[in-house]
Write an enzyme that holds these catalytic residues in place. Structure first.
Site, PDB file in Angstrom:
ATOM      1  N   SER A   1       0.772  -1.055   0.003  1.00 14.20           N
ATOM      2  CA  SER A   1       0.040   0.035  -0.043  1.00 14.20           C
ATOM      3  C   SER A   1       1.073   1.258  -0.029  1.00 14.20           C
ATOM      4  CB  SER A   1      -0.713  -0.125   1.246  1.00 14.20           C
ATOM      5  OG  SER A   1      -1.802  -1.145   1.059  1.00 14.20           O
TER       6      SER A   1
HETATM    7  N1  SAM Z   1      -1.212  -4.716   3.917  1.00  6.49           N
HETATM    8  C1  SAM Z   1      -0.494  -5.217   3.011  1.00  6.49           C
HETATM    9  C2  SAM Z   1       1.137  -4.464   2.887  1.00  6.49           C
HETATM   10  O1  SAM Z   1       1.283  -3.904   3.924  1.00  6.49           O
HETATM   11  O2  SAM Z   1       1.733  -4.603   1.767  1.00  6.49           O
HETATM   12  C3  SAM Z   1      -0.900  -4.561   1.469  1.00  6.49           C
HETATM   13  C4  SAM Z   1      -2.112  -5.434   1.367  1.00  6.49           C
HETATM   14  S1  SAM Z   1      -2.670  -5.667  -0.449  1.00  6.49           S
HETATM   15  C5  SAM Z   1      -3.187  -4.114  -0.919  1.00  6.49           C
HETATM   16  C6  SAM Z   1      -4.225  -6.484  -0.234  1.00  6.49           C
HETATM   17  C7  SAM Z   1      -3.889  -7.884   0.379  1.00  6.49           C
HETATM   18  O3  SAM Z   1      -5.099  -8.525   0.728  1.00  6.49           O
HETATM   19  C8  SAM Z   1      -3.377  -8.754  -0.793  1.00  6.49           C
HETATM   20  O4  SAM Z   1      -2.319  -9.594  -0.232  1.00  6.49           O
HETATM   21  C9  SAM Z   1      -4.355 -10.004  -0.966  1.00  6.49           C
HETATM   22  O5  SAM Z   1      -3.996 -11.201  -1.331  1.00  6.49           O
HETATM   23  C10 SAM Z   1      -4.926  -9.804   0.631  1.00  6.49           C
HETATM   24  N2  SAM Z   1      -6.640 -10.662   0.466  1.00  6.49           N
HETATM   25  C11 SAM Z   1      -7.621 -10.409  -0.428  1.00  6.49           C
HETATM   26  N3  SAM Z   1      -8.481 -10.974  -0.080  1.00  6.49           N
HETATM   27  C12 SAM Z   1      -8.258 -11.423   1.354  1.00  6.49           C
HETATM   28  C13 SAM Z   1      -8.985 -12.083   2.053  1.00  6.49           C
HETATM   29  N4  SAM Z   1     -10.370 -12.354   1.869  1.00  6.49           N
HETATM   30  N5  SAM Z   1      -8.370 -12.771   3.491  1.00  6.49           N
HETATM   31  C14 SAM Z   1      -7.006 -12.029   3.482  1.00  6.49           C
HETATM   32  N6  SAM Z   1      -6.465 -11.469   2.656  1.00  6.49           N
HETATM   33  C15 SAM Z   1      -7.011 -11.154   1.709  1.00  6.49           C
END
Ligand code: SAM
Length: 216
Positions: free
Chosen positions: A65
């Protein structure tokens, strides 16, 4: 191998200054961002990118992010040392490090197996140890609930009821809600069993998948 010298620290201080100018005022959040070496999450050649205020691809169609977004969500979460925090969407693990620097006990859940395998090996190597889970965080993490704070780092179509249910009394949930390309940041506080909600425009996260998220 992981070098954090004056050059990187200088770039990081500049980033903190940028975030302050953009309206982040919680000094504890700024201090945490000032501590986490964001360039460790990038290839060496991408040092300059690591300290720009922008999101960046981390593989598997996912992103680390934007620092402003990390700071904004963390500020709204009002993390206190010792808080039990659930992060949904571990991704690169950067946000989890910021929460750890603020003294939280961090439980972080990732849906994508490859990212999960990578991050749970990498984060301890750079000295950060949240508790990692692989699974569908749209259902929360019932085995470890309740949580003082819940942070969702992927865009949801609705606020999953499971997350509200797993919030402790006095707890705060921060979650981007909207369509697939644009979301509002929804901040929900649970007090005396009642919920209050505040919304902020406008963010763009990758979609939250899973039972209470988007279908692929
Ligand atoms: N917090 C992260 C960082 O600091 O790098 C950024 C996260 S990225 C914008 C969104 C993440 O949410 C992705 O890695 C994706 O695989 C995960 N994701 C999507 N749906 C999800 C779910 N139902 N449960 C857990 N993770 C999920």
């Amino acid at each position: 191998m992981f070098e954090d010298n004056y050059r990187q620290r200088g770039l990081r201080n500049k980033l903190v200054g940028m975030l302050r100018k953009k309206g982040i005022s919680d000094e504890r959040v700024l201090a945490a961002i000032g501590k986490v070496p964001r360039h460790f999450f990038f290839d060496d050649a991408l040092l300059e990118h690591a300290y720009q205020d922008k999101a960046f691809p981390i593989g598997e169609g996912q992103t680390i992010s934007q620092p402003y977004t990390v700071a904004f969500q963390t500020e709204k979460l009002r993390v206190q040392p010792g808080d039990r925090v659930l992060e949904v969407g571990t991704g690169s693990g950067y946000q989890a490090c910021v929460l750890l620097e603020m003294g939280a006990k961090v439980f972080t859940i990732e849906y994508n197996r490859k990212l999960y395998e990578k991050v749970r090996k990498f984060l301890p190597e750079i000295g950060y140890r949240p508790t990692f889970f692989l699974g569908d965080g749209s259902k929360g993490l019932p085995s470890r609930a309740p949580f003082d704070k819940i942070l969702v780092t992927a865009g949801a179509p609705v606020v999953p009821q499971a997350l509200i249910d797993q919030l402790a009394e006095g707890g705060i949930l921060v979650i981007p809600v909207g369509d697939r390309s644009r979301q509002e940041m929804v901040v929900i506080e649970k007090k005396g069993g009642k919920l209050t909600e505040t919304r902020y425009d406008a963010f763009a996260f990758v979609p939250l998948l899973g039972a209470e998220g988007w279908t692929r």
